[in-house]
Design an enzyme around this catalytic site. Structure first.
Site, short mmCIF file in Angstrom:
data_model
loop_
_atom_site.label_atom_id
_atom_site.label_comp_id
_atom_site.label_asym_id
_atom_site.label_seq_id
_atom_site.Cartn_x
_atom_site.Cartn_y
_atom_site.Cartn_z
CG HIS A 183 -1.70 1.01 1.21
ND1 HIS A 183 -3.16 1.21 1.00
CD2 HIS A 183 -1.59 2.33 1.95
CE1 HIS A 183 -3.78 2.38 1.34
NE2 HIS A 183 -2.75 3.32 1.62
CD GLU A 184 1.49 3.48 3.55
OE1 GLU A 184 1.85 4.69 2.99
OE2 GLU A 184 0.35 3.60 4.39
CG HIS A 237 0.40 6.33 -0.63
ND1 HIS A 237 -0.61 6.45 -1.33
CD2 HIS A 237 -0.13 5.49 0.61
CE1 HIS A 237 -1.72 6.25 -0.67
NE2 HIS A 237 -1.23 5.62 0.34
#
Length: 419
Positions: free
Chosen positions: A18-19, A22
């Site tokens: 997920h990160e 980003h």
């Protein structure tokens, strides 16, 4: 211990992916990413690569990517400050020493008259030895503050989050949940290739070691032509006949490697929901194929996404209560149960959790990715961004409420499983 390891790996992978979404899209947009963190709270482990510090933190409740400009810059050089300047080969300032200047004998010490380290990238000041001459110093785009011996990279406005286009900012935020869906698809596809997807064919899959089928002489991939002179063509037909015949001998007419043979077997009686059914200890046949696995992975990702969205909708409309939510403790206990069923089911569980994480993060709640995207949508409609301080306050309140919800859910989990 296996559950702890499984939980840590699953949690770590889901948050990392997920990160990472980003991080990658932010870097592609040219945003300075100061930190990539798994977990919150005190640092347990960290290292720096290029511009970014990668950290593992103590509390396993998420992660974050700290992008320049999202929070107020920690260091502000104002008029009257005494700072030390170090220069690169081009004569530009590449390091601004904030304190302990005596440790840098090569630094030029000045009293700051004016500094703009976002747009103009300049410092104006007087040397302490010549307080009459005001000098302008050009600051490099790749420069650092030195505070207590630690280097902190200066972020020009063009490297800050707010300087990017609406599309770039949207993708930097949306990429996190997006990568959770991509991860789920990859896991489902991998399982389809390695473990296979069930197919409704009149064939035998894996045999249990203590089942009547293995004892009778059946083998995996045997094709069933008929049972007791009843022709069958699907797995569902085979199951229906076996379940309806507990403790009754059945004669299977099968085909194996091009040869036909008859094998008798007596299904073992098994009690299921108060009803006696026959079983012979055979699993559904599985097909292992990239051609099949990829589209099936897409269908499974879509199906789980739809089911989770329906569940979230029921929670919002009050059909589910908050007591039915699970936090880290509940997920840990569920992982413990799933881990007992083998690695393939555990991987499927990880894929479902990844989809769940992606959906939850897309909810239009302040402090979540969906909340940020909601502000971007408003910006697109009104043609200008909402005041950063007001938006920051909304996200701060949202984060506090999320932490409160996390505490309530965790306490419910503890009561449910341990009290």
């Amino acid at each position: 211990m296996e559950t702890v390891i499984s939980f840590i790996i699953i949690f770590g992978v889901l948050v990392f992916v997920h990160e990472w979404g980003h991080l990658i899209f932010a870097k592609r947009a040219g945003i300075l990413c100061r930190e990539f963190a798994i977990g919150f709270g005190p640092k347990v482990f960290s290292f720096k690569k290029n511009e970014t510090v990668y950290t593992i933190r103590l509390l396993p409740i998420g992660g974050f990517v700290r992008m320049a400009g999202e929070d107020p810059e920690m260091i502000d050089v104002k008029a009257g400050y005494h700072v030390g300047l170090l220069f690169n080969e081009q004569g530009e300032v590449n390091k601004v020493v904030i304190n302990n200047k005596d440790k840098y004998p090569d630094a030029k010490i000045i009293e700051v008259e004016h500094a703009d380290l976002e747009h103009e990238m300049i410092i104006k000041g007087y040397e302490l030895s010549d307080e009459e001459t005001l000098t302008l110093y050009k600051v490099s785009d790749e420069s650092y503050f030195i505070v207590d011996g630690q280097e902190v990279q200066i972020a020009p406005y063009k490297r800050q989050f707010a300087s990017k286009t609406l599309w770039q900012r949207t993708m930097a935020i949306f990429a996190g949940p997006m990568m959770n869906f991509v991860l789920a698809f990859i896991i489902f596809a991998f399982l389809g290739i390695v473990h296979g997807y069930p197919v409704n064919e009149a064939k035998l899959g894996d045999l249990t070691p203590d089942g009547p089928a293995l004892a009778a002489g059946f083998q995996k991939d045997d094709t069933v032509i008929a049972i007791n002179d009843t022709t069958v063509s699907t797995w569902e037909e085979i199951v229906a006949i076996i379940q309806a015949s507990p403790s009754e001998e059945l004669l299977f007419h099968i085909e194996r490697n091009g040869q036909s043979m008859n094998i008798p077997v007596t299904p073992k009686a098994d009690e299921v929901d108060g009803e006696t059914r026959g079983i012979i200890g055979v699993y559904m046949p599985m097909e292992k194929s990239i051609v099949t696995a990829i589209p099936r992975a897409g269908v499974e990702t879509y199906t789980w996404t739809k089911e989770i969205i329906i569940g979230v909708g029921k929670l919002v409309t009050g059909q589910f209560s908050i007591d039915m939510l699970s936090g880290p403790v509940g997920i840990y206990k569920s992982t413990e149960v799933v881990a007992e069923s083998g690695i393939f089911l555990l991987m499927r569980w990880a894929a479902v959790l990844s989809i769940n994480l992606g959906i939850i993060n897309l909810l239009p709640i302040p402090a979540l990715d969906g909340g940020r995207l909601m502000f971007f949508a408003v910006e697109a409609v009104r043609g200008k961004p909402i005041d950063r301080h007001k938006e920051g306050l909304v996200h701060l309140i949202g984060f506090a409420l999320l932490m409160l919800l996390m505490l309530v859910v965790t306490w419910n989990d503890i009561q449910r499983f341990f009290l």
